[in-house]
Design a protein around this motif. Structure first.
Motif, PDB file in Angstrom:
ATOM      1  N   GLU A 272     -11.321 -82.472 -67.121  1.00 10.27           N
ATOM      2  CA  GLU A 272     -10.097 -83.128 -66.688  1.00 10.27           C
ATOM      3  C   GLU A 272     -10.368 -84.511 -66.104  1.00 10.27           C
ATOM      4  OE1 GLU A 272     -10.928 -80.058 -66.226  1.00 10.27           O
ATOM      5  OE2 GLU A 272      -9.275 -78.770 -66.868  1.00 10.27           O
ATOM      6  N   GLN A 273     -11.551 -84.718 -65.534  1.00 12.10           N
ATOM      7  CA  GLN A 273     -11.898 -86.057 -65.058  1.00 12.10           C
ATOM      8  C   GLN A 273     -12.119 -87.015 -66.223  1.00 12.10           C
ATOM      9  OE1 GLN A 273     -14.330 -86.356 -61.222  1.00 12.10           O
ATOM     10  NE2 GLN A 273     -14.962 -84.372 -62.036  1.00 12.10           N
ATOM     11  N   GLU A 274     -12.695 -86.509 -67.305  1.00  7.27           N
ATOM     12  CA  GLU A 274     -12.822 -87.342 -68.504  1.00  7.27           C
ATOM     13  C   GLU A 274     -11.431 -87.739 -69.003  1.00  7.27           C
ATOM     14  OE1 GLU A 274     -15.522 -88.489 -69.812  1.00  7.27           O
ATOM     15  OE2 GLU A 274     -17.161 -87.237 -69.036  1.00  7.27           O
ATOM     16  N   ALA A 275     -10.503 -86.793 -68.952  1.00  2.06           N
ATOM     17  CA  ALA A 275      -9.134 -87.081 -69.378  1.00  2.06           C
ATOM     18  C   ALA A 275      -8.488 -88.118 -68.458  1.00  2.06           C
ATOM     19  CB  ALA A 275      -8.314 -85.792 -69.395  1.00  2.06           C
ATOM     20  N   ALA A 276      -8.730 -87.989 -67.152  1.00  7.62           N
ATOM     21  CA  ALA A 276      -8.159 -88.931 -66.196  1.00  7.62           C
ATOM     22  C   ALA A 276      -8.721 -90.336 -66.411  1.00  7.62           C
ATOM     23  CB  ALA A 276      -8.442 -88.463 -64.772  1.00  7.62           C
ATOM     24  N   PHE A 277     -10.014 -90.422 -66.691  1.00  9.73           N
ATOM     25  CA  PHE A 277     -10.615 -91.728 -66.955  1.00  9.73           C
ATOM     26  C   PHE A 277      -9.987 -92.360 -68.190  1.00  9.73           C
ATOM     27  CE2 PHE A 277     -14.176 -94.274 -68.834  1.00  9.73           C
ATOM     28  CZ  PHE A 277     -14.160 -95.283 -67.892  1.00  9.73           C
ATOM     29  N   ALA A 278      -9.743 -91.554 -69.205  1.00  9.90           N
ATOM     30  CA  ALA A 278      -9.076 -92.061 -70.411  1.00  9.90           C
ATOM     31  C   ALA A 278      -7.657 -92.529 -70.090  1.00  9.90           C
ATOM     32  CB  ALA A 278      -9.054 -90.985 -71.489  1.00  9.90           C
ATOM     33  N   ALA A 279      -6.989 -91.833 -69.170  1.00  8.77           N
ATOM     34  CA  ALA A 279      -5.621 -92.206 -68.813  1.00  8.77           C
ATOM     35  C   ALA A 279      -5.555 -93.609 -68.222  1.00  8.77           C
ATOM     36  CB  ALA A 279      -5.052 -91.200 -67.821  1.00  8.77           C
ATOM     37  N   LEU A 280      -6.629 -94.040 -67.550  1.00 10.91           N
ATOM     38  CA  LEU A 280      -6.637 -95.371 -66.947  1.00 10.91           C
ATOM     39  C   LEU A 280      -6.569 -96.475 -67.993  1.00 10.91           C
ATOM     40  CD1 LEU A 280      -9.308 -94.892 -64.126  1.00 10.91           C
ATOM     41  CD2 LEU A 280      -6.816 -94.946 -63.888  1.00 10.91           C
ATOM     42  N   ARG A 281      -6.861 -96.144 -69.243  1.00  9.83           N
ATOM     43  CA  ARG A 281      -6.793 -97.143 -70.317  1.00  9.83           C
ATOM     44  C   ARG A 281      -5.403 -97.213 -70.940  1.00  9.83           C
ATOM     45  NH1 ARG A 281     -11.838 -94.592 -71.311  1.00  9.83           N
ATOM     46  NH2 ARG A 281     -11.044 -93.445 -73.123  1.00  9.83           N
ATOM     47  N   THR A 282      -4.455 -96.503 -70.354  1.00 11.30           N
ATOM     48  CA  THR A 282      -3.092 -96.501 -70.884  1.00 11.30           C
ATOM     49  C   THR A 282      -2.456 -97.880 -70.714  1.00 11.30           C
ATOM     50  OG1 THR A 282      -2.834 -94.164 -70.324  1.00 11.30           O
ATOM     51  CG2 THR A 282      -0.815 -95.422 -70.699  1.00 11.30           C
ATOM     52  N   ASP A 283      -1.842 -98.366 -71.779  1.00 13.58           N
ATOM     53  CA  ASP A 283      -1.186 -99.667 -71.739  1.00 13.58           C
ATOM     54  C   ASP A 283       0.009 -99.632 -70.785  1.00 13.58           C
ATOM     55  OD1 ASP A 283      -1.093-102.391 -73.347  1.00 13.58           O
ATOM     56  OD2 ASP A 283       0.984-101.699 -73.126  1.00 13.58           O
ATOM     57  N   ASP A 284       0.247-100.746 -70.105  1.00 13.33           N
ATOM     58  CA  ASP A 284       1.360-100.807 -69.158  1.00 13.33           C
ATOM     59  C   ASP A 284       2.703-100.541 -69.820  1.00 13.33           C
ATOM     60  OD1 ASP A 284      -0.399-101.365 -67.130  1.00 13.33           O
ATOM     61  OD2 ASP A 284       0.021-103.515 -67.067  1.00 13.33           O
ATOM     62  N   SER A 285       2.791-100.784 -71.114  1.00 13.23           N
ATOM     63  CA  SER A 285       4.063-100.560 -71.812  1.00 13.23           C
ATOM     64  C   SER A 285       4.457 -99.080 -71.777  1.00 13.23           C
ATOM     65  CB  SER A 285       3.972-101.041 -73.265  1.00 13.23           C
ATOM     66  OG  SER A 285       2.986-100.299 -73.982  1.00 13.23           O
ATOM     67  N   TYR A 286       3.474 -98.180 -71.714  1.00 12.97           N
ATOM     68  CA  TYR A 286       3.773 -96.751 -71.621  1.00 12.97           C
ATOM     69  C   TYR A 286       4.543 -96.462 -70.338  1.00 12.97           C
ATOM     70  CZ  TYR A 286       2.906 -91.738 -70.825  1.00 12.97           C
ATOM     71  OH  TYR A 286       3.051 -90.390 -70.545  1.00 12.97           O
ATOM     72  N   ILE A 287       4.028 -96.972 -69.202  1.00 14.40           N
ATOM     73  CA  ILE A 287       4.683 -96.757 -67.916  1.00 14.40           C
ATOM     74  C   ILE A 287       6.060 -97.418 -67.904  1.00 14.40           C
ATOM     75  CG2 ILE A 287       4.575 -97.268 -65.452  1.00 14.40           C
ATOM     76  CD1 ILE A 287       2.670 -95.059 -66.281  1.00 14.40           C
ATOM     77  N   ASP A 288       6.159 -98.620 -68.473  1.00 13.52           N
ATOM     78  CA  ASP A 288       7.450 -99.320 -68.510  1.00 13.52           C
ATOM     79  C   ASP A 288       8.499 -98.500 -69.246  1.00 13.52           C
ATOM     80  OD1 ASP A 288       6.280-101.429 -67.146  1.00 13.52           O
ATOM     81  OD2 ASP A 288       5.920-102.618 -68.953  1.00 13.52           O
ATOM     82  N   GLN A 289       8.092 -97.920 -70.371  1.00 15.11           N
ATOM     83  CA  GLN A 289       9.024 -97.113 -71.159  1.00 15.11           C
ATOM     84  C   GLN A 289       9.412 -95.836 -70.417  1.00 15.11           C
ATOM     85  OE1 GLN A 289       7.070 -96.501 -74.930  1.00 15.11           O
ATOM     86  NE2 GLN A 289       7.009 -98.692 -75.385  1.00 15.11           N
TER      87      GLN A 289
END
Length: 401
Positions: A272-289
Motif C-alpha cells: 500500500e505504500q508503493e501505491a501511495a507513492f504512485a498516487a503522488l504522481r497524480t496530475d493536478d487535473s485529477y483533483i480539479d475534476q
C-alpha cells in the motif's frame, strides 16, 4: 463470561452499525443508496492500481517503522503545492489518518488526560480516545451558526491541568466547515498560552468549494513546535481501503515519541505504500475534476434537502459531508425504518444518525450525517427516497400515537 470494562465504554459506529439491516434489504433485491459512509465512487488513479499490479518482490518483508523512505521523500513535494516546508524527517507514515490520531493521543496524553474537540466530530475519534484512555471534552458548534468555531472563551473555559491538546478537523467531517486563518490563529495563540498542542486532521484539504482556498495548520511556522497535522491518501485519491496516512510534525520530540508506537506495530504495510507513492504522481487535473464533481454533488444534495418539508441543513464549504436535521423524533429509529421497513420502487437510503457524533448527550438526536459520494443520478434517487421515507415514517409514528 464477562468482557472488559474498557470495551464496554466503546460505541458501535453509527456509520456502520446499521449495516446488517442494509445487507438484509439488499438480499431482498432492494437497492440501498449509501449516504452513511465516505466511500467515494470516484475511480482510483490508474497509476495507483498499476503500482499494485507491478509489485514483484519475492518476499513481502518488514519495512521501516517510520514508513517507506521514498514515500517520505516524495510527500514534501506534494506539500510544496501548498507553500509548506515539510521535510522527510517531519513525516511518520501511518495506517490511515486514524492511526495518526491515535498515535497523537498516546504521545501527548497520559491516561485520563483530556483533549478538547468541537462537536459534532468524526465519531470514530471516540474509539481512538478510549484506546488511549483519553477523555474528550466537547465545545459545541451549532447548525444555526453554520458550525463555525465556537468562541475562544468557550475553549479556554474547558482547559484544565489535564488538557493535553485540542483536536480539529478541517475541512470538517461531519459538517463540511473549513476553518479560517483567523480561527486557526486564535487557537494557536491559545495552545501556546497554555503550553498544549493543536492536532488538525487535514485529510480533506483538496476539497474546498466556491473558490475558497485552504489554510494548512503547517503554514503557521511560528507555532510549529506545538502542531501535529494528520493526513491521509484515502479520500484525496479515492483509495480508502489502502489505509495509508501520515503524522506530520516539526517537533522532533513528538516524532521520536510517536516512533516508539510505530515500532511496536512494526511497520506500515508495504504494498500500500508503493501505491501511495504512485498516487503522488497524480496530475493536478485529477483533483480539479474530482473537486468540481463533489461541488456539483453538494449543490444537488443541498438543493434537494431544502425542498423537503421540515429538513434543515447548511451548505458545506468543504469535504463531502453535511449534517441535516430531520423532522423526526429520533434519527436512529428513522434510519432503521428506512432499511428495515421502507422502500420506494425497490430503493431506499442508508444514513448515519448523528447523536454519537456528539460527546454531549441528547444533542443531535434528530440529525444525520450524509456523504455526497455517489453520482448525481443516484443522489437524486436517494433524495426522492428520503422525502417519501420521511412522509411514511411520520405517518407510522402518528398511527402508533
Amino acid at each position: 463470561m464477562h468482557m472488559s470494562h474498557r470495551i464496554s465504554g466503546f460505541q458501535c459506529s453509527p456509520i456502520r452499525r446499521l449495516s446488517p439491516f442494509a445487507r438484509v434489504a439488499e438480499s431482498k433485491g432492494i437497492r440501498v443508496y449509501h449516504l452513511n459512509i465516505g466511500q467515494p465512487d470516484i475511480k482510483t488513479p490508474p497509476q495507483v492500481l498499476d503500482a499494485i499490479h507491478a509489485y514483484n518482490e519475492q518476499t513481502i518483508a518488514y519495512g521501516a517503522s517510520e514508513g517507506l523512505q521514498e514515500l517520505r521523500e516524495g510527500l514534501p513535494e506534494y506539500y510544496k503545492k501548498y507553500g509548506l516546508d515539510v521535510q522527510p524527517d517531519d513525516i511518520l507514515i501511518t495506517t490511515g489518518g486514524s492511526e495518526a490520531i491515535q498515535f497523537a493521543f498516546m504521545t501527548l496524553c497520559d491516561p485520563y488526560d483530556e483533549v478538547i474537540i468541537p462537536e459534532p466530530y468524526y465519531t470514530n475519534v471516540a474509539s481512538f480516545a478510549n484506546i488511549a484512555m483519553v477523555n474528550l471534552v466537547p465545545v459545541t458548534s451549532k447548525m444555526e451558526d453554520g458550525f463555525v468555531l465556537p468562541s475562544i472563551d468557550e475553549f479556554e473555559k474547558k482547559i484544565t491541568r489535564k488538557t493535553g491538546a485540542i483536536l480539529l478537523c478541517s475541512p470538517n467531517n461531519p459538517t463540511g466547515h473549513v476553518y479560517t486563518p483567523r480561527e486557526l490563529k486564535q487557537l494557536l495563540e491559545l495552545v501556546k498560552r497554555h503550553d498544549i498542542f493543536l492536532i488538525v486532521d487535514e485529510v480533506y484539504r483538496e476539497f474546498c468549494y466556491d473558490g475558497k482556498t485552504f489554510t494548512s495548520i503547517l503554514s503557521f511556522t511560528d507555532y510549529a513546535d506545538r502542531v501535529i497535522c494528520v493526513d491521509s491518501f484515502s479520500k484525496r485519491y479515492s483509495m480508502c481501503g489502502s489505509r495509508r496516512g501520515a503524522l506530520v510534525c516539526k517537533n522532533p520530540e513528538v516524532l521520536a515519541s510517536a516512533l516508539k508506537l510505530a515500532q511496536a506495530r512494526l511497520c506500515p504495510p508495504d504494498i500500500e505504500q508503493e501505491a501511495a507513492f504512485a498516487a503522488l504522481r497524480t496530475d493536478d487535473s485529477y483533483i480539479d475534476q474530482v473537486r468540481a464533481e463533489y461541488q456539483n454533488r453538494r449543490d444537488i444534495l443541498v438543493s434537494g434537502l431544502r425542498k423537503i418539508p421540515g429538513v434543515k441543513c447548511n451548505c458545506p464549504k468543504g469535504a463531502f459531508y453535511l449534517v441535516a436535521e430531520l423532522p423526526v423524533d429520533d434519527a436512529e429509529k428513522f434510519a432503521t425504518f428506512m432499511l428495515r421497513d421502507f422502500s420506494l420502487d425497490g430503493e431506499t437510503v442508508m444514513v448515519a444518525p448523528c447523536e454519537d457524533f456528539y460527546v454531549t448527550k441528547g444533542i443531535g438526536r434528530k440529525q444525520v450525517r450524509l456523504a455526497y459520494v455517489i453520482n448525481p443520478e443516484a443522489l437524486r434517487h436517494a433524495l426522492r427516497c428520503l422525502e417519501a421515507g420521511l412522509a411514511a415514517y411520520r405517518k407510522q409514528v402518528m398511527m402508533e400515537c
